[in-house]
Structures are given as C-alpha cells and as structure tokens.
Design a protein around this motif. Structure first.
Motif, PDB file in Angstrom:
ATOM      1  N   GLY A  87       0.863  -1.165   0.000  1.00 29.60           N
ATOM      2  CA  GLY A  87       0.000   0.000   0.000  1.00 29.60           C
ATOM      3  C   GLY A  87       0.904   1.220   0.000  1.00 29.60           C
ATOM      4  N   VAL A  88       0.400   2.344   0.456  1.00 29.83           N
ATOM      5  CA  VAL A  88       1.227   3.550   0.507  1.00 29.83           C
ATOM      6  C   VAL A  88       2.281   3.387   1.590  1.00 29.83           C
ATOM      7  CG1 VAL A  88       1.252   6.025   0.924  1.00 29.83           C
ATOM      8  CG2 VAL A  88      -0.593   5.001  -0.398  1.00 29.83           C
ATOM      9  N   LEU A  89       3.492   3.682   1.218  1.00 32.40           N
ATOM     10  CA  LEU A  89       4.647   3.477   2.076  1.00 32.40           C
ATOM     11  C   LEU A  89       5.491   4.755   2.083  1.00 32.40           C
ATOM     12  CD1 LEU A  89       6.476   1.290   3.515  1.00 32.40           C
ATOM     13  CD2 LEU A  89       7.510   0.963   1.262  1.00 32.40           C
ATOM     14  N   ARG A  90       5.991   5.114   3.229  1.00 26.92           N
ATOM     15  CA  ARG A  90       6.959   6.222   3.283  1.00 26.92           C
ATOM     16  C   ARG A  90       8.218   5.746   2.575  1.00 26.92           C
ATOM     17  NH1 ARG A  90       5.963  10.397   6.797  1.00 26.92           N
ATOM     18  NH2 ARG A  90       4.244   9.989   8.225  1.00 26.92           N
ATOM     19  N   SER A  91       8.464   6.310   1.408  1.00 26.78           N
ATOM     20  CA  SER A  91       9.618   5.862   0.637  1.00 26.78           C
ATOM     21  C   SER A  91      10.027   6.933  -0.361  1.00 26.78           C
ATOM     22  CB  SER A  91       9.289   4.564  -0.104  1.00 26.78           C
ATOM     23  OG  SER A  91       8.496   4.839  -1.237  1.00 26.78           O
ATOM     24  N   MET A 105      -0.065  14.382   2.085  1.00 28.25           N
ATOM     25  CA  MET A 105      -0.600  13.171   1.455  1.00 28.25           C
ATOM     26  C   MET A 105      -0.606  12.020   2.449  1.00 28.25           C
ATOM     27  SD  MET A 105       0.914  10.833  -1.648  1.00 28.25           S
ATOM     28  CE  MET A 105       2.227  10.222  -0.588  1.00 28.25           C
ATOM     29  N   TYR A 106       0.517  11.817   3.152  1.00 28.72           N
ATOM     30  CA  TYR A 106       0.590  10.738   4.138  1.00 28.72           C
ATOM     31  C   TYR A 106      -0.495  10.899   5.199  1.00 28.72           C
ATOM     32  CZ  TYR A 106       5.342   9.502   2.461  1.00 28.72           C
ATOM     33  OH  TYR A 106       6.431   9.115   1.727  1.00 28.72           O
ATOM     34  N   ALA A 107      -0.690  12.099   5.694  1.00 29.84           N
ATOM     35  CA  ALA A 107      -1.694  12.340   6.745  1.00 29.84           C
ATOM     36  C   ALA A 107      -3.098  12.063   6.224  1.00 29.84           C
ATOM     37  CB  ALA A 107      -1.577  13.767   7.269  1.00 29.84           C
ATOM     38  N   GLY A 108      -3.392  12.512   5.027  1.00 28.50           N
ATOM     39  CA  GLY A 108      -4.715  12.274   4.449  1.00 28.50           C
ATOM     40  C   GLY A 108      -4.978  10.804   4.224  1.00 28.50           C
ATOM     41  N   LEU A 109      -3.988  10.099   3.723  1.00 26.94           N
ATOM     42  CA  LEU A 109      -4.149   8.662   3.508  1.00 26.94           C
ATOM     43  C   LEU A 109      -4.262   7.912   4.825  1.00 26.94           C
ATOM     44  CD1 LEU A 109      -1.678   8.210   0.546  1.00 26.94           C
ATOM     45  CD2 LEU A 109      -4.148   7.845   0.482  1.00 26.94           C
ATOM     46  N   ALA A 110      -3.471   8.315   5.803  1.00 24.87           N
ATOM     47  CA  ALA A 110      -3.520   7.650   7.115  1.00 24.87           C
ATOM     48  C   ALA A 110      -4.919   7.741   7.700  1.00 24.87           C
ATOM     49  CB  ALA A 110      -2.500   8.278   8.063  1.00 24.87           C
ATOM     50  N   ASP A 111      -5.568   8.880   7.532  1.00 24.58           N
ATOM     51  CA  ASP A 111      -6.924   9.059   8.054  1.00 24.58           C
ATOM     52  C   ASP A 111      -7.930   8.125   7.390  1.00 24.58           C
ATOM     53  OD1 ASP A 111      -6.089  11.020   9.809  1.00 24.58           O
ATOM     54  OD2 ASP A 111      -6.719  12.694   8.520  1.00 24.58           O
TER      55      ASP A 111
END
Length: 151
Positions: A87-91, A105-111
């Motif tokens: 899935g979405v990964l910090r990379s 983007m990370y914050a929005g996806l995390a939610d």
C-alpha cells in the motif's frame, strides 16, 4: 500515476519496464544461481486488487506482476515465487513531491486507513522476510497495505 487522458504508450512502456520487465530480467538471470530450495519475492502494489481514478496503468502493472509471479511459481518449481503487494509506504518513490505535500498526502491517507497510518519500510521488510522464510508458500501474495483493500 496518470489519468486515461494523460496516458501515452511511452508512459506505459516506462512503467511496465521498471515494474515488470526489469523484474523478469532479474528473475531470469538469478534462477541459474538459486538452489532448489530458493525463493524469489517480487514487488507489486495493492492497486492490483483495488484501482481507482488515475491508477489504470498502476493497477495494470501491479496485476501483471501478480499474474507473472503465479505463473513463475509453477514454472520454476521447486523454487518458490511470491509477491509482496504494498500500500502507501513512506519511501523515496514520493520524492518528486515537496516535503510539505508529501506529509499532507501521508496524513490524508492515514486518516482513510483502518490502521490509521501509512506503511514504514520496516513493515514491508517483515513481509519479505516471512515469505522467504516460509518453505511451504508459493504463488502467494502478501498484502501490506494498512487495510487499503478493506477501507
């Protein structure tokens, strides 16, 4: 990725080259050096199972990697072949974005994810290690996506 209106054959060739064709070249070159109890683990994405707007090419290449791995699992017996679908990964894949846009983007996806966060490299590394260590798994996909497929 790109929407269908932004699609070009060149973009498709570039993405399939990077994510599928080079992976198959690596497998072809590695197989003669693997022991009969060896293991190959390819990388795909959760888009293979759940696409969305702008993800036609991404979903297509992810699905192709999964299909190729399942065929290779039969073709290369007794070598095991599996896939980790991310899935979405910090990379670094997101490095073309500014740090502020990336964090937004990370914050929005995390939610939107059941686990409430995007993946970290360590999350994914554990999946690769598990598939390499498990001697009775082949042709399988380990989805590491924080719940993307069920959200």
């Amino acid at each position: 990725m790109a929407s269908l209106t932004e699609y070009t054959a060149e973009k498709a060739r570039e993405l399939f080259g990077l994510r599928l064709f080079h992976a198959l070249d690596a497998v072809r070159l590695a197989v003669p050096h693997l022991t009969p109890h060896g293991s190959i683990t390819l990388t795909s994405g959760s888009a293979a199972f759940k696409g969305g707007p702008g993800w036609t090419l991404g979903a297509a290449v992810c699905g192709a990697v999964v299909s190729a791995a399942r065929s290779l699992a039969v073709e290369l017996v007794p070598i095991r072949v599996n896939v980790v679908a991310l899935g979405v990964l910090r990379s670094p894949v997101w490095s073309q974005m500014s740090e502020a846009d990336r964090e937004e983007m990370y914050a929005g996806l995390a939610d939107s994810l059941p686990l409430g966060r995007v993946g970290e490299p360590d999350d994914v590394a554990k999946a690769y290690l598990a598939l390499m260590d498990q001697a009775y798994v082949t042709g399988s996909v380990s989805v590491v996506d924080g719940g993307t497929l069920v959200a």
